[in-house]
Write an enzyme that holds these catalytic residues in place. Structure first.
Site, PDB file in Angstrom:
ATOM      1  N   SER A   1      19.745 -19.980   2.971  1.00  0.00           N
ATOM      2  CA  SER A   1      19.439 -21.031   3.908  1.00  0.00           C
ATOM      3  C   SER A   1      18.099 -21.509   3.953  1.00  0.00           C
ATOM      4  CB  SER A   1      19.575 -20.630   5.585  1.00  0.00           C
ATOM      5  OG  SER A   1      19.048 -21.716   6.320  1.00  0.00           O
ATOM      6  N   TYR A   2      17.637 -22.926   3.834  1.00  0.00           N
ATOM      7  CA  TYR A   2      16.318 -23.290   3.455  1.00  0.00           C
ATOM      8  C   TYR A   2      15.873 -23.357   4.843  1.00  0.00           C
ATOM      9  CZ  TYR A   2      17.341 -25.478  -1.043  1.00  0.00           C
ATOM     10  OH  TYR A   2      17.374 -25.736  -2.254  1.00  0.00           O
ATOM     11  N   ASN A   3      16.201 -22.649   5.858  1.00  0.00           N
ATOM     12  CA  ASN A   3      15.317 -22.634   7.099  1.00  0.00           C
ATOM     13  C   ASN A   3      16.387 -21.406   7.878  1.00  0.00           C
ATOM     14  OD1 ASN A   3      14.192 -22.535   9.956  1.00  0.00           O
ATOM     15  ND2 ASN A   3      13.018 -24.331   8.926  1.00  0.00           N
TER      16      ASN A   3
ATOM     17  N   THR B   1      13.099 -22.063  -1.311  1.00  0.00           N
ATOM     18  CA  THR B   1      13.448 -23.351  -1.330  1.00  0.00           C
ATOM     19  C   THR B   1      13.225 -23.903  -2.793  1.00  0.00           C
ATOM     20  OG1 THR B   1      11.329 -24.058  -0.423  1.00  0.00           O
ATOM     21  CG2 THR B   1      13.204 -23.594   1.328  1.00  0.00           C
TER      22      THR B   1
ATOM     23  N   HIS C   1       3.771 -29.717   6.044  1.00  0.00           N
ATOM     24  CA  HIS C   1       3.539 -28.266   5.439  1.00  0.00           C
ATOM     25  C   HIS C   1       2.188 -28.048   4.984  1.00  0.00           C
ATOM     26  CE1 HIS C   1       8.022 -27.742   5.693  1.00  0.00           C
ATOM     27  NE2 HIS C   1       7.804 -26.648   5.736  1.00  0.00           N
TER      28      HIS C   1
ATOM     29  N   GLU D   1       0.728  -1.302  -0.066  1.00  0.00           N
ATOM     30  CA  GLU D   1      -0.084   0.108  -0.075  1.00  0.00           C
ATOM     31  C   GLU D   1       0.605   1.280  -0.055  1.00  0.00           C
ATOM     32  OE1 GLU D   1      -3.160   0.648   2.923  1.00  0.00           O
ATOM     33  OE2 GLU D   1      -3.879  -1.359   2.458  1.00  0.00           O
TER      34      GLU D   1
ATOM     35  N   LYS E   1       2.228 -25.448  -0.348  1.00  0.00           N
ATOM     36  CA  LYS E   1       3.566 -25.374  -0.538  1.00  0.00           C
ATOM     37  C   LYS E   1       3.994 -26.198  -1.809  1.00  0.00           C
ATOM     38  CE  LYS E   1       8.059 -26.519   1.777  1.00  0.00           C
ATOM     39  NZ  LYS E   1       8.475 -25.264   1.327  1.00  0.00           N
TER      40      LYS E   1
ATOM     41  N   GLY F   1      12.827 -27.712   1.816  1.00  0.00           N
ATOM     42  CA  GLY F   1      14.181 -27.394   1.966  1.00  0.00           C
ATOM     43  C   GLY F   1      14.977 -27.849   3.139  1.00  0.00           C
ATOM     44  N   THR F   2      14.103 -27.455   4.274  1.00  0.00           N
ATOM     45  CA  THR F   2      14.690 -27.989   5.418  1.00  0.00           C
ATOM     46  C   THR F   2      14.948 -29.311   5.612  1.00  0.00           C
ATOM     47  OG1 THR F   2      13.236 -26.129   6.425  1.00  0.00           O
ATOM     48  CG2 THR F   2      14.334 -27.737   8.067  1.00  0.00           C
TER      49      THR F   2
HETATM   50  N1  LIG Z   1      14.081 -20.510   4.442  1.00  0.00           N
HETATM   51  C1  LIG Z   1      12.983 -20.390   5.103  1.00  0.00           C
HETATM   52  O1  LIG Z   1      13.188 -20.180   6.562  1.00  0.00           O
HETATM   53  C2  LIG Z   1      11.840 -20.248   4.657  1.00  0.00           C
HETATM   54  C3  LIG Z   1      11.526 -20.468   3.343  1.00  0.00           C
HETATM   55  N2  LIG Z   1      10.319 -20.424   2.695  1.00  0.00           N
HETATM   56  C4  LIG Z   1      10.381 -20.440   1.238  1.00  0.00           C
HETATM   57  O2  LIG Z   1      10.246 -19.286   0.727  1.00  0.00           O
HETATM   58  C5  LIG Z   1       9.165 -19.284  -0.731  1.00  0.00           C
HETATM   59  C6  LIG Z   1       8.056 -18.458  -0.520  1.00  0.00           C
HETATM   60  O3  LIG Z   1       7.329 -18.924   0.632  1.00  0.00           O
HETATM   61  P1  LIG Z   1       5.820 -18.300   1.277  1.00  0.00           P
HETATM   62  O4  LIG Z   1       5.922 -16.910   1.501  1.00  0.00           O
HETATM   63  O5  LIG Z   1       5.067 -19.300   2.147  1.00  0.00           O
HETATM   64  O6  LIG Z   1       5.132 -18.542  -0.290  1.00  0.00           O
HETATM   65  P2  LIG Z   1       4.122 -17.417  -1.092  1.00  0.00           P
HETATM   66  O7  LIG Z   1       3.281 -18.493  -2.136  1.00  0.00           O
HETATM   67  O8  LIG Z   1       2.993 -16.970  -0.299  1.00  0.00           O
HETATM   68  O9  LIG Z   1       5.028 -16.373  -1.492  1.00  0.00           O
HETATM   69  C7  LIG Z   1       5.698 -16.321  -2.747  1.00  0.00           C
HETATM   70  C8  LIG Z   1       5.630 -15.113  -3.298  1.00  0.00           C
HETATM   71  O10 LIG Z   1       6.556 -15.224  -4.598  1.00  0.00           O
HETATM   72  C9  LIG Z   1       5.595 -15.049  -5.800  1.00  0.00           C
HETATM   73  N3  LIG Z   1       6.007 -16.072  -6.804  1.00  0.00           N
HETATM   74  C10 LIG Z   1       5.792 -17.522  -6.948  1.00  0.00           C
HETATM   75  N4  LIG Z   1       6.266 -18.014  -8.021  1.00  0.00           N
HETATM   76  C11 LIG Z   1       6.608 -16.820  -8.785  1.00  0.00           C
HETATM   77  C12 LIG Z   1       7.015 -16.812 -10.256  1.00  0.00           C
HETATM   78  N5  LIG Z   1       7.049 -17.707 -10.868  1.00  0.00           N
HETATM   79  N6  LIG Z   1       6.939 -15.367 -10.731  1.00  0.00           N
HETATM   80  C13 LIG Z   1       6.955 -14.352  -9.903  1.00  0.00           C
HETATM   81  N7  LIG Z   1       6.355 -14.481  -8.479  1.00  0.00           N
HETATM   82  C14 LIG Z   1       6.327 -15.614  -7.930  1.00  0.00           C
HETATM   83  C15 LIG Z   1       4.323 -15.396  -5.368  1.00  0.00           C
HETATM   84  O11 LIG Z   1       3.086 -14.799  -6.125  1.00  0.00           O
HETATM   85  P3  LIG Z   1       1.914 -15.304  -6.399  1.00  0.00           P
HETATM   86  O12 LIG Z   1       0.989 -15.766  -5.090  1.00  0.00           O
HETATM   87  O13 LIG Z   1       1.290 -14.580  -7.250  1.00  0.00           O
HETATM   88  O14 LIG Z   1       2.493 -16.667  -7.202  1.00  0.00           O
HETATM   89  C16 LIG Z   1       4.211 -14.835  -3.897  1.00  0.00           C
HETATM   90  O15 LIG Z   1       3.937 -13.509  -3.614  1.00  0.00           O
HETATM   91  C17 LIG Z   1       8.808 -20.874  -0.801  1.00  0.00           C
HETATM   92  O16 LIG Z   1      10.101 -21.306  -1.652  1.00  0.00           O
HETATM   93  C18 LIG Z   1       9.119 -21.282   0.583  1.00  0.00           C
HETATM   94  O17 LIG Z   1       9.503 -22.760   0.720  1.00  0.00           O
HETATM   95  C19 LIG Z   1       9.253 -19.972   3.485  1.00  0.00           C
HETATM   96  C20 LIG Z   1       9.442 -19.957   4.612  1.00  0.00           C
HETATM   97  C21 LIG Z   1      10.761 -19.949   5.338  1.00  0.00           C
HETATM   98  O1  LIG Z   2       7.050 -23.171   2.467  1.00  0.00           O
HETATM   99  C1  LIG Z   2       7.096 -23.088   3.772  1.00  0.00           C
HETATM  100  O2  LIG Z   2       6.211 -22.676   4.330  1.00  0.00           O
HETATM  101  C2  LIG Z   2       8.454 -23.240   4.355  1.00  0.00           C
HETATM  102  N1  LIG Z   2       9.394 -23.537   3.622  1.00  0.00           N
HETATM  103  C3  LIG Z   2      10.773 -23.830   4.275  1.00  0.00           C
HETATM  104  C4  LIG Z   2      11.060 -25.251   3.686  1.00  0.00           C
HETATM  105  O3  LIG Z   2      10.880 -25.674   2.561  1.00  0.00           O
HETATM  106  O4  LIG Z   2      11.742 -26.070   4.647  1.00  0.00           O
HETATM  107  C5  LIG Z   2      10.914 -23.491   5.818  1.00  0.00           C
HETATM  108  C6  LIG Z   2       9.691 -23.612   6.286  1.00  0.00           C
HETATM  109  O5  LIG Z   2       9.503 -25.205   6.844  1.00  0.00           O
HETATM  110  C7  LIG Z   2       8.541 -23.170   5.982  1.00  0.00           C
END
Ligand SMILES: NC(=O)C1=CN([C@@H]2O[C@H](COP(=O)(O)OP(=O)(O)OC[C@H]3O[C@@H](n4cnc5c(N)ncnc54)[C@H](OP(=O)(O)O)[C@@H]3O)[C@@H](O)[C@H]2O)C=CC1
Ligand SMILES: O=C(O)C1=N[C@H](C(=O)O)C[C@H](O)C1
Length: 248
Positions: free
Chosen positions: A102-104, A80, A134, A34, A138, A144-145
């Site tokens: 990091s994957y977590n 991830t 999860h 916003e 997802k 990834g973790t």
């Molecule tokens: N390392 C860590 O500790 C963590 C890692 N993750 C990872 O982070 C990533 C995002 O997780 P999360 O926030 O839960 O997921 P969400 O789907 O809520 O968020 C991902 C965002 O990326 C956008 N997106 C996805 N695909 C594309 C694409 N091809 N082109 C452009 N934009 C895209 C999505 O848009 P749209 O909704 O329009 O598709 C969305 O806004 C995942 O890979 C997840 O596993 C998550 C939590 C913790």
């Molecule tokens: O997609 C998620 O939500 C998360 N993704 C990460 C993973 O793939 O390990 C980390 C966490 O578990 C949440």
């Protein structure tokens, strides 16, 4: 610190909620903020930022790395589901800019990694299985973790992952590690390492109670990263000095 969020989805939103004064730009193909300048792709970003926090999708990695390299911007990569080749491109880029990958991002998983260092050699006669649960949104499996934990275990014991047992008609081998993924509802993320011995079990389990734990870890990683020179930084480096205080 000035931050850009790359991937304004469920977790990216928490980065903004936890660091409202620091987030100066949002990058997402379909969503905009916003009150913060928003861009559809990272190549359009005009704000100068100290670091970019990425919670998006593996397909966006090439553009993210290209931008980081061009502008010398530190990257916190939390997405991830990368292939080995994609992980290699992150390593290559980290010779020129600081990258935290990091994957977590949680302290709990960092502690679990430490516990595995002790337990895997101790429980050498136990079978090991890995379970992760999860939410139903997802896209990658195993998580990834789970891959991170698997790699840690493999550094300590020669085990090969088995992703399905259907129709093998063979007993479990001692050199296997079963990888199990469950998807449903709104589970934030659970990871369990099961050590199964004769007539006894040891279970180490981490449960995320909110996505905030990942967002705050990523902000902490960015704070640490902007002080660093080029290199690849991981979860172990982030929490090595952590104390165990609990606050909201
Ligand atoms: N390392 C860590 O500790 C963590 C890692 N993750 C990872 O982070 C990533 C995002 O997780 P999360 O926030 O839960 O997921 P969400 O789907 O809520 O968020 C991902 C965002 O990326 C956008 N997106 C996805 N695909 C594309 C694409 N091809 N082109 C452009 N934009 C895209 C999505 O848009 P749209 O909704 O329009 O598709 C969305 O806004 C995942 O890979 C997840 O596993 C998550 C939590 C913790
Ligand atoms: O997609 C998620 O939500 C998360 N993704 C990460 C993973 O793939 O390990 C980390 C966490 O578990 C949440």
């Amino acid at each position: 610190m000035k931050l850009a969020i790359h991937g304004y989805g469920a977790t990216g939103h928490y980065v903004e909620e936890l660091a409202p004064a620091e987030v100066v730009a949002v990058i997402d193909q379909t969503k905009s903020a916003e009150k913060i300048p928003s861009y559809q792709t990272v190549s359009e970003l005009t704000e100068e930022v100290d670091a970019i926090i990425d919670f998006s999708h593996p397909s966006l990695l090439p553009d993210l790395l290209a931008y980081g390299l061009k502008t010398k911007t530190p990257l916190v990569i939390a997405t991830t589901g990368f292939s080995e080749a994609e992980l290699q491109t992150i390593k290559d880029a980290s010779t020129e800019i600081p990258i935290f990958q990091s994957y977590n991002m949680s302290f709990g998983i960092a502690m679990m990694q430490q516990l595995l260092q002790v337990l895997v050699p101790l429980a050498s006669s136990f079978d090991i299985e890995l379970l992760e649960k999860h939410h139903n949104q997802k896209v990658d499996a195993p998580s990834g973790t789970a891959e991170l934990l698997l790699r840690t275990i493999q550094e300590l014991r020669d085990v090969q992952p088995v992703y399905e047992r259907e129709s093998t008609r063979e007993k479990r081998q001692a050199s296997e590690i079963g990888m199990h993924s469950m998807r449903g509802g709104t589970i934030f993320g659970e990871h369990e390492v099961l050590f199964a011995g004769v007539d006894e079990l040891i279970e180490i389990k981490h449960t995320a109670l909110s996505k905030k734990v990942f967002a705050s870890g990523a902000i902490k990683a960015a704070e640490a990263l902007i002080q660093k020179s080029a290199g690849l930084y991981t979860l172990e480096t982030l929490y090595s000095q952590e104390d165990s205080h609990v606050t909201n």
